[in-house]
Design an enzyme around this catalytic site. Structure first.
Site, PDB file in Angstrom:
ATOM      1  N   CYS A  46       0.835  -1.200   0.000  1.00 51.03           N
ATOM      2  CA  CYS A  46       0.000   0.000   0.000  1.00 51.03           C
ATOM      3  C   CYS A  46       0.866   1.244   0.000  1.00 51.03           C
ATOM      4  O   CYS A  46       1.429   1.610   1.038  1.00 51.03           O
ATOM      5  CB  CYS A  46      -0.924  -0.001   1.227  1.00 51.03           C
ATOM      6  SG  CYS A  46      -1.886  -1.508   1.437  1.00 51.03           S
TER       7      CYS A  46
ATOM      8  N   THR B  45      -3.446  -3.544  -4.759  1.00 48.20           N
ATOM      9  CA  THR B  45      -3.747  -4.917  -5.169  1.00 48.20           C
ATOM     10  C   THR B  45      -3.885  -5.781  -3.922  1.00 48.20           C
ATOM     11  O   THR B  45      -3.011  -5.786  -3.063  1.00 48.20           O
ATOM     12  CB  THR B  45      -2.629  -5.461  -6.071  1.00 48.20           C
ATOM     13  OG1 THR B  45      -2.533  -4.651  -7.245  1.00 48.20           O
ATOM     14  CG2 THR B  45      -2.904  -6.902  -6.472  1.00 48.20           C
TER      15      THR B  45
ATOM     16  N   ARG C 109      -7.706 -16.929 -41.518  1.00 47.20           N
ATOM     17  CA  ARG C 109      -8.784 -16.087 -42.018  1.00 47.20           C
ATOM     18  C   ARG C 109      -8.562 -15.774 -43.496  1.00 47.20           C
ATOM     19  O   ARG C 109      -7.500 -15.249 -43.873  1.00 47.20           O
ATOM     20  CB  ARG C 109      -8.845 -14.783 -41.219  1.00 47.20           C
ATOM     21  CG  ARG C 109      -9.779 -13.729 -41.747  1.00 47.20           C
ATOM     22  CD  ARG C 109     -11.233 -14.131 -41.619  1.00 47.20           C
ATOM     23  NE  ARG C 109     -12.100 -12.974 -41.877  1.00 47.20           N
ATOM     24  CZ  ARG C 109     -13.420 -13.061 -41.990  1.00 47.20           C
ATOM     25  NH1 ARG C 109     -14.018 -14.236 -41.856  1.00 47.20           N
ATOM     26  NH2 ARG C 109     -14.138 -11.972 -42.207  1.00 47.20           N
TER      27      ARG C 109
ATOM     28  N   GLN D 115       0.516  -7.616 -47.598  1.00 43.20           N
ATOM     29  CA  GLN D 115       1.614  -6.939 -46.927  1.00 43.20           C
ATOM     30  C   GLN D 115       1.129  -6.078 -45.759  1.00 43.20           C
ATOM     31  O   GLN D 115       1.813  -5.970 -44.733  1.00 43.20           O
ATOM     32  CB  GLN D 115       2.369  -6.043 -47.921  1.00 43.20           C
ATOM     33  CG  GLN D 115       3.266  -6.805 -48.868  1.00 43.20           C
ATOM     34  CD  GLN D 115       4.118  -5.878 -49.722  1.00 43.20           C
ATOM     35  OE1 GLN D 115       3.938  -4.662 -49.698  1.00 43.20           O
ATOM     36  NE2 GLN D 115       5.039  -6.449 -50.483  1.00 43.20           N
TER      37      GLN D 115
ATOM     38  N   GLN E 268      -7.005  -4.863 -34.649  1.00 47.58           N
ATOM     39  CA  GLN E 268      -7.138  -4.397 -36.025  1.00 47.58           C
ATOM     40  C   GLN E 268      -7.038  -5.558 -37.010  1.00 47.58           C
ATOM     41  O   GLN E 268      -7.790  -5.629 -37.995  1.00 47.58           O
ATOM     42  CB  GLN E 268      -6.057  -3.359 -36.323  1.00 47.58           C
ATOM     43  CG  GLN E 268      -6.259  -2.600 -37.625  1.00 47.58           C
ATOM     44  CD  GLN E 268      -7.460  -1.678 -37.579  1.00 47.58           C
ATOM     45  OE1 GLN E 268      -7.891  -1.274 -36.510  1.00 47.58           O
ATOM     46  NE2 GLN E 268      -8.008  -1.366 -38.750  1.00 47.58           N
TER      47      GLN E 268
ATOM     48  N   GLU F  31       2.767   1.241 -11.041  1.00 45.73           N
ATOM     49  CA  GLU F  31       4.192   1.192 -10.670  1.00 45.73           C
ATOM     50  C   GLU F  31       5.022   2.192 -11.474  1.00 45.73           C
ATOM     51  O   GLU F  31       6.139   1.895 -11.904  1.00 45.73           O
ATOM     52  CB  GLU F  31       4.731  -0.226 -10.813  1.00 45.73           C
ATOM     53  CG  GLU F  31       4.078  -1.170  -9.825  1.00 45.73           C
ATOM     54  CD  GLU F  31       4.879  -2.426  -9.587  1.00 45.73           C
ATOM     55  OE1 GLU F  31       6.089  -2.304  -9.326  1.00 45.73           O
ATOM     56  OE2 GLU F  31       4.304  -3.506  -9.659  1.00 45.73           O
TER      57      GLU F  31
ATOM     58  N   THR G  19       3.932   5.644 -14.097  1.00 42.94           N
ATOM     59  CA  THR G  19       3.399   5.849 -15.436  1.00 42.94           C
ATOM     60  C   THR G  19       4.527   5.969 -16.454  1.00 42.94           C
ATOM     61  O   THR G  19       5.695   6.174 -16.100  1.00 42.94           O
ATOM     62  CB  THR G  19       2.558   7.134 -15.489  1.00 42.94           C
ATOM     63  OG1 THR G  19       3.425   8.259 -15.215  1.00 42.94           O
ATOM     64  CG2 THR G  19       1.417   7.110 -14.478  1.00 42.94           C
TER      65      THR G  19
END
Length: 407
Positions: free
Chosen positions: A128, A164, A291, A302, A360, A387, A389
């Site tokens: 904490c 956590t 796919r 490509q 995407q 932890e 930014t």
């Protein structure tokens, strides 16, 4: 001191494959369910404990691996399985690192085993540090620890956030201010034992990602802990504060308790990000091979193939930075160019980018919860935040390179 190598030895490969099997067979089938439930996946943690994957012994072995690759290898495989469940399994480790970084041998031997429990009685722990008004700005921390000399007790008051396992932990490690005049240099870490009066869980957060990991506020109201719960002991604290006061007069910078923990854990967080990125890349690669559009697999285009090439290159580069920093840490080499922050920064940014590219490539399918890349993309968002930014990592790197107090 082991030489730096990118080749795992036979024992490490065996451990890696063992963890990968657990991630594939136990974690992945349960991932979507626990993400939807937004609850701690106790059955999965218990399964990990039964096979020794969630245990002090296992993580100690990886932590003391002379090559430094044990922990990043473990993190990558677990987070390849699922980030939310993995964080529930490894979240205790941050509290354990807090004790290892700041505690005495007696404190380590007493408290770290209680953080894990055993296969028949699984426990978790919480570290904490962050507060509602003190996230990146640790100097703004308001939680106070006042020493009651008559009773040899510390009295803690304040509110922690983004913890956590906060509130459900058996053991809490709390960073608090002991000398407000020293700013971030006047911090210390404390063990709050199980069932200590005055500690309670505040708000439990409903998150964008890593939903299977419990994140909550921890409220401390006149929490009294014995003097021996101050990590490192009072004599060491008094000496450190005295040095900090002297150095502050000369303008020197001094590390604080929370920063010592974060510096030790940043390459591990980078490895988590690598695991998530790799999982998304593999999903996208397999999808692109199977796919078909316009009579051929989409990987023949490509536009898709080049994306996959970039994804794989970025993942491998991130792993290289993570492994280098992990080896440097165990070899006792200083992060003279903020290599730990570099690894965390690049890997976390890579995870966000790669998971977005995976969506995407899958197109409309990638945007649905029928495919795991949507969850992976949500999970990846946390790596550039917790932890430290990405902005803080860049600040640390810039200050290290320039030697200047960049603001």
């Amino acid at each position: 001191m082991a030489e730096f190598t990118m080749e795992l030895n036979d024992e490490q490969k065996e451990v890696r494959d063992w963890i990968h099997g657990f991630a594939a067979d136990v974690m992945r089938p349960a991932a979507a369910e626990w993400d939807e439930r937004e609850e701690t996946p106790w059955p999965v943690i218990q399964e990990a404990a039964k096979i020794g994957l969630y245990s002090l012994d296992f993580y100690a072995q990886q932590f003391f691996d002379p090559t430094g690759l044990g922990i990043p290898m473990t993190m990558e495989e677990l987070f390849w399985g699922d980030a939310g469940i993995a964080l529930s399994i490894v979240g205790t480790g941050l509290a354990a690192v807090g004790v290892l970084a700041n505690g005495t041998e007696e404190q380590i031997g007493t408290w770290v085993p209680q953080m894990y429990g055993d296969a028949n009685d699984v426990k978790v722990a919480a570290f904490c540090s962050s507060e509602p008004d003190a996230g990146s700005d640790v100097a703004s921390m308001r939680t106070r620890a006042v020493y009651d000399q008559a009773k040899d007790e510390w009295v803690l008051n304040g509110t922690k956030t983004w913890a956590t396992n906060g509130g459900i932990a058996n053991v809490h490690v709390v960073v608090a201010v002991v000398d407000p005049d020293l700013g971030s240099k006047g911090h210390a870490s404390f063990i709050v034992p199980p069932n200590t009066p005055g500690l309670s869980q505040g708000q439990k957060f409903k998150k964008h990602g890593i939903r299977a990991s419990h994140t909550a506020e921890v409220v401390l109201e006149d929490v009294r802990v014995p003097g021996h719960c101050l990590l490192g002991g009072k004599d060491k604290l008094d000496e450190r504060l005295a040095r900090a006061r002297e150095r502050a007069k000369g303008g020197e910078r001094v590390k604080n308790a929370a920063m010592a923990t974060f510096e030790a854990s940043r390459p591990a967080v980078g490895a988590m990000a690598v695991g998530t990125a790799r999982a998304a890349y593999e999903e996208a690669l397999e999808y692109a091979k199977t796919r078909e559009q316009f009579g051929r697999p989409i990987i023949d285009n490509q536009g898709v193939a080049f994306q996959l090439a970039d994804m794989r290159t970025q993942i491998d580069a991130a792993r290289l930075l993570v492994w280098r920093a992990s080896w440097m840490a165990v070899a006792g080499k200083k992060f003279e160019s903020a290599e730990g922050s570099m690894s965390k920064l690049f890997a976390s940014e890579t995870a966000k980018k790669v998971t977005a590219q995976a969506i995407q490539i899958l197109g409309g399918n990638g945007f649905t919860r029928e495919y795991p890349v949507e969850r992976m993309h949500r999970d990846a968002a946390i790596y550039t935040i917790f932890e430290g930014t990405s902005e803080i990592q860049r600040l640390v790197i810039a200050r290290t390179l320039s030697g200047m107090p960049i603001r």
